[in-house]
Design a protein around this motif. Structure first.
Motif, PDB file in Angstrom:
ATOM      1  N   GLU A  65       6.583  11.196   1.504  1.00 51.40           N
ATOM      2  CA  GLU A  65       6.785  10.128   2.485  1.00 51.40           C
ATOM      3  C   GLU A  65       7.432   8.920   1.838  1.00 51.40           C
ATOM      4  OE1 GLU A  65       3.796   8.711   5.141  1.00 51.40           O
ATOM      5  OE2 GLU A  65       2.920  10.698   5.336  1.00 51.40           O
ATOM      6  N   GLU A  66       8.321   8.302   2.576  1.00 50.44           N
ATOM      7  CA  GLU A  66       8.975   7.094   2.102  1.00 50.44           C
ATOM      8  C   GLU A  66       8.021   5.918   2.271  1.00 50.44           C
ATOM      9  OE1 GLU A  66      12.803   4.536   3.489  1.00 50.44           O
ATOM     10  OE2 GLU A  66      12.962   6.723   3.557  1.00 50.44           O
ATOM     11  N   LYS A  67       7.934   5.064   1.251  1.00 47.70           N
ATOM     12  CA  LYS A  67       7.062   3.889   1.315  1.00 47.70           C
ATOM     13  C   LYS A  67       7.915   2.634   1.413  1.00 47.70           C
ATOM     14  CE  LYS A  67       3.156   5.773  -1.145  1.00 47.70           C
ATOM     15  NZ  LYS A  67       2.113   5.510  -2.125  1.00 47.70           N
ATOM     16  N   HIS A  68       7.375   1.657   2.126  1.00 48.46           N
ATOM     17  CA  HIS A  68       8.046   0.378   2.286  1.00 48.46           C
ATOM     18  C   HIS A  68       7.137  -0.717   1.746  1.00 48.46           C
ATOM     19  CE1 HIS A  68      11.121   2.105   4.939  1.00 48.46           C
ATOM     20  NE2 HIS A  68      10.135   2.888   5.356  1.00 48.46           N
ATOM     21  N   TYR A  69       7.725  -1.677   1.078  1.00 47.63           N
ATOM     22  CA  TYR A  69       6.960  -2.777   0.511  1.00 47.63           C
ATOM     23  C   TYR A  69       7.454  -4.093   1.092  1.00 47.63           C
ATOM     24  CZ  TYR A  69       5.486   0.683  -2.874  1.00 47.63           C
ATOM     25  OH  TYR A  69       4.957   1.795  -3.463  1.00 47.63           O
ATOM     26  N   LEU A  70       6.521  -4.995   1.346  1.00 47.51           N
ATOM     27  CA  LEU A  70       6.845  -6.323   1.874  1.00 47.51           C
ATOM     28  C   LEU A  70       6.292  -7.375   0.929  1.00 47.51           C
ATOM     29  CD1 LEU A  70       5.815  -5.971   5.620  1.00 47.51           C
ATOM     30  CD2 LEU A  70       8.121  -6.029   4.715  1.00 47.51           C
TER      31      LEU A  70
ATOM     32  N   ALA B 263      -4.488  -4.299   1.364  1.00 49.23           N
ATOM     33  CA  ALA B 263      -3.345  -4.160   0.456  1.00 49.23           C
ATOM     34  C   ALA B 263      -3.562  -5.024  -0.786  1.00 49.23           C
ATOM     35  CB  ALA B 263      -2.066  -4.569   1.166  1.00 49.23           C
ATOM     36  N   PRO B 264      -3.263  -4.467  -1.953  1.00 44.38           N
ATOM     37  CA  PRO B 264      -3.451  -5.234  -3.186  1.00 44.38           C
ATOM     38  C   PRO B 264      -2.464  -6.394  -3.269  1.00 44.38           C
ATOM     39  CG  PRO B 264      -2.326  -3.186  -3.661  1.00 44.38           C
ATOM     40  CD  PRO B 264      -2.726  -3.140  -2.215  1.00 44.38           C
ATOM     41  N   ILE B 265      -2.898  -7.436  -3.928  1.00 43.88           N
ATOM     42  CA  ILE B 265      -2.050  -8.609  -4.120  1.00 43.88           C
ATOM     43  C   ILE B 265      -1.415  -8.501  -5.502  1.00 43.88           C
ATOM     44  CG2 ILE B 265      -2.021 -11.109  -4.383  1.00 43.88           C
ATOM     45  CD1 ILE B 265      -4.386 -11.189  -2.431  1.00 43.88           C
ATOM     46  N   LYS B 266      -0.111  -8.584  -5.542  1.00 44.81           N
ATOM     47  CA  LYS B 266       0.617  -8.557  -6.800  1.00 44.81           C
ATOM     48  C   LYS B 266       1.431  -9.837  -6.899  1.00 44.81           C
ATOM     49  CE  LYS B 266       1.304  -3.673  -7.591  1.00 44.81           C
ATOM     50  NZ  LYS B 266       2.299  -2.630  -7.857  1.00 44.81           N
TER      51      LYS B 266
END
Length: 65
Positions: free
Chosen positions: A3-8, A49-52
């Motif tokens: 699956e393709e993942k998207h990051y914001l 969602a983890p904070i980076k």
């Protein structure tokens, strides 16, 4: 197939607005008698969602035309 993942990249205010919009959409779906399970799952996923910490570098020549 993977699956393709998207990051914001969101700041705190944008994160809060996104969660609020999803909660509003869930409320609208429930009022109209539709299933809101997918929205529930998305709210949980975004909330956990983890904070980076990242650096965003802006280039002066990237948008000039």
């Amino acid at each position: 197939m993977k699956e393709e993942k998207h990051y914001l990249a969101l700041d705190d205010n944008e994160h809060r607005i996104l969660i609020r919009a999803l909660v509003d959409e869930k409320t609208n779906l429930m009022r109209s008698g539709k299933a809101a399970d997918a929205v529930d799952e998305l709210i949980v996923k975004i909330g956990k969602a983890p904070i980076k910490k990242i650096k965003i570098l802006e280039r002066a020549d990237c948008c000039a035309r």
